[in-house]
Design a protein around this motif. Sequence first.
Motif, mmCIF file in Angstrom:
data_model
loop_
_atom_site.group_PDB
_atom_site.id
_atom_site.type_symbol
_atom_site.label_atom_id
_atom_site.label_comp_id
_atom_site.label_asym_id
_atom_site.label_seq_id
_atom_site.Cartn_x
_atom_site.Cartn_y
_atom_site.Cartn_z
ATOM 1 N N VAL A 12 -19.082 -10.487 31.444
ATOM 2 C CA VAL A 12 -18.042 -10.811 32.736
ATOM 3 C C VAL A 12 -17.154 -9.524 32.612
ATOM 4 C CG1 VAL A 12 -16.043 -12.289 33.160
ATOM 5 C CG2 VAL A 12 -18.426 -13.291 32.254
ATOM 6 N N VAL A 13 -16.784 -9.028 31.652
ATOM 7 C CA VAL A 13 -16.107 -7.925 31.664
ATOM 8 C C VAL A 13 -16.504 -6.746 32.575
ATOM 9 C CG1 VAL A 13 -15.185 -5.895 30.122
ATOM 10 C CG2 VAL A 13 -14.869 -8.430 29.323
ATOM 11 N N GLY A 14 -17.836 -6.417 32.382
ATOM 12 C CA GLY A 14 -18.350 -5.426 33.325
ATOM 13 C C GLY A 14 -18.250 -5.763 34.612
ATOM 14 N N PHE A 15 -18.737 -6.883 34.991
ATOM 15 C CA PHE A 15 -18.610 -7.595 36.392
ATOM 16 C C PHE A 15 -17.201 -7.284 36.979
ATOM 17 C CE2 PHE A 15 -17.869 -11.408 39.121
ATOM 18 C CZ PHE A 15 -18.391 -10.830 40.241
ATOM 19 N N VAL A 16 -16.125 -7.671 35.991
ATOM 20 C CA VAL A 16 -14.804 -7.661 36.536
ATOM 21 C C VAL A 16 -14.422 -6.283 36.755
ATOM 22 C CG1 VAL A 16 -12.189 -8.086 35.608
ATOM 23 C CG2 VAL A 16 -14.101 -10.074 35.580
ATOM 24 N N ARG A 17 -14.735 -5.298 35.803
ATOM 25 C CA ARG A 17 -14.395 -3.821 35.963
ATOM 26 C C ARG A 17 -14.888 -3.381 37.379
ATOM 27 N NH1 ARG A 17 -16.039 -2.333 30.276
ATOM 28 N NH2 ARG A 17 -13.931 -2.505 29.186
ATOM 29 N N LYS A 18 -16.047 -3.972 37.786
ATOM 30 C CA LYS A 18 -16.589 -3.345 39.023
ATOM 31 C C LYS A 18 -15.962 -4.088 40.012
ATOM 32 C CE LYS A 18 -20.715 -1.931 41.626
ATOM 33 N NZ LYS A 18 -22.185 -1.864 41.540
ATOM 34 N N LEU A 19 -15.725 -5.164 40.046
ATOM 35 C CA LEU A 19 -14.883 -5.921 41.221
ATOM 36 C C LEU A 19 -13.648 -5.140 41.184
ATOM 37 C CD1 LEU A 19 -14.865 -9.872 40.309
ATOM 38 C CD2 LEU A 19 -15.557 -8.530 42.534
ATOM 39 N N GLN A 20 -12.816 -4.585 40.181
ATOM 40 C CA GLN A 20 -11.608 -4.135 40.350
ATOM 41 C C GLN A 20 -11.790 -2.692 41.079
ATOM 42 O OE1 GLN A 20 -10.759 -4.108 36.045
ATOM 43 N NE2 GLN A 20 -9.020 -5.412 36.596
ATOM 44 N N ARG A 21 -13.000 -1.995 40.783
ATOM 45 C CA ARG A 21 -13.339 -0.819 41.305
ATOM 46 C C ARG A 21 -13.550 -0.963 42.810
ATOM 47 N NH1 ARG A 21 -16.519 0.439 37.145
ATOM 48 N NH2 ARG A 21 -18.170 0.183 38.415
ATOM 49 N N GLU A 22 -14.435 -1.712 43.191
ATOM 50 C CA GLU A 22 -14.996 -2.002 44.662
ATOM 51 C C GLU A 22 -13.851 -2.564 45.593
ATOM 52 O OE1 GLU A 22 -18.175 -1.159 45.685
ATOM 53 O OE2 GLU A 22 -18.283 -0.331 43.872
ATOM 54 N N TYR A 23 -13.148 -3.488 44.917
ATOM 55 C CA TYR A 23 -12.135 -4.397 45.778
ATOM 56 C C TYR A 23 -10.656 -4.121 45.154
ATOM 57 C CZ TYR A 23 -16.371 -5.709 47.728
ATOM 58 O OH TYR A 23 -17.718 -5.811 48.214
ATOM 59 N N PRO A 24 -10.264 -2.811 45.001
ATOM 60 C CA PRO A 24 -8.553 -2.811 44.551
ATOM 61 C C PRO A 24 -7.627 -3.478 45.046
ATOM 62 C CG PRO A 24 -9.157 -0.822 45.667
ATOM 63 C CD PRO A 24 -10.580 -1.669 45.547
#
Length: 137
Positions: free
Chosen positions: A71-83
């Motif tokens: 989940v941490v990895g998924f959230v990091r990518k969400l933050q990066r893709e959709y700041p």
Amino acid sequence: MRLMAFDYGTKRIGIAVSDPLQIIATALDTVHPEKIWDFLKSYLQQEQVETFVVGKPLQTDGTDSEAAQHVVGFVRKLQREYPGVSIVHVDERFTSKIASQTIAQSGMKKNKRKEKGLVDTISATLILQTYMDTQKY
């Protein structure tokens, strides 16, 4: 603007959304983790999402479960893709169990109840409704 919730799993991600007034949580879809980014790109071209609500997998004692690292990895990518979209976490303990019980009591045909993705979308809906309920006060 809508809210979007995720019940993240390594095999499937359950997705739920709110209505634009953020009153009702509705199951949207179940997507394979490899396809989530294309799904989000397509969805977010059509709808505005204010907040991503991500289920946080915890053990009964409140510590992170083994699945939490994914989940941490998924959230990091969400933050990066959709700041521009805020991200909140909601305790997802027992949502899969509640979802399974809900399905069992729903009167759905047996073959429909066996669809694995159904539990994931209902879990995402429960995660979203939990978050929305806490925001009302």
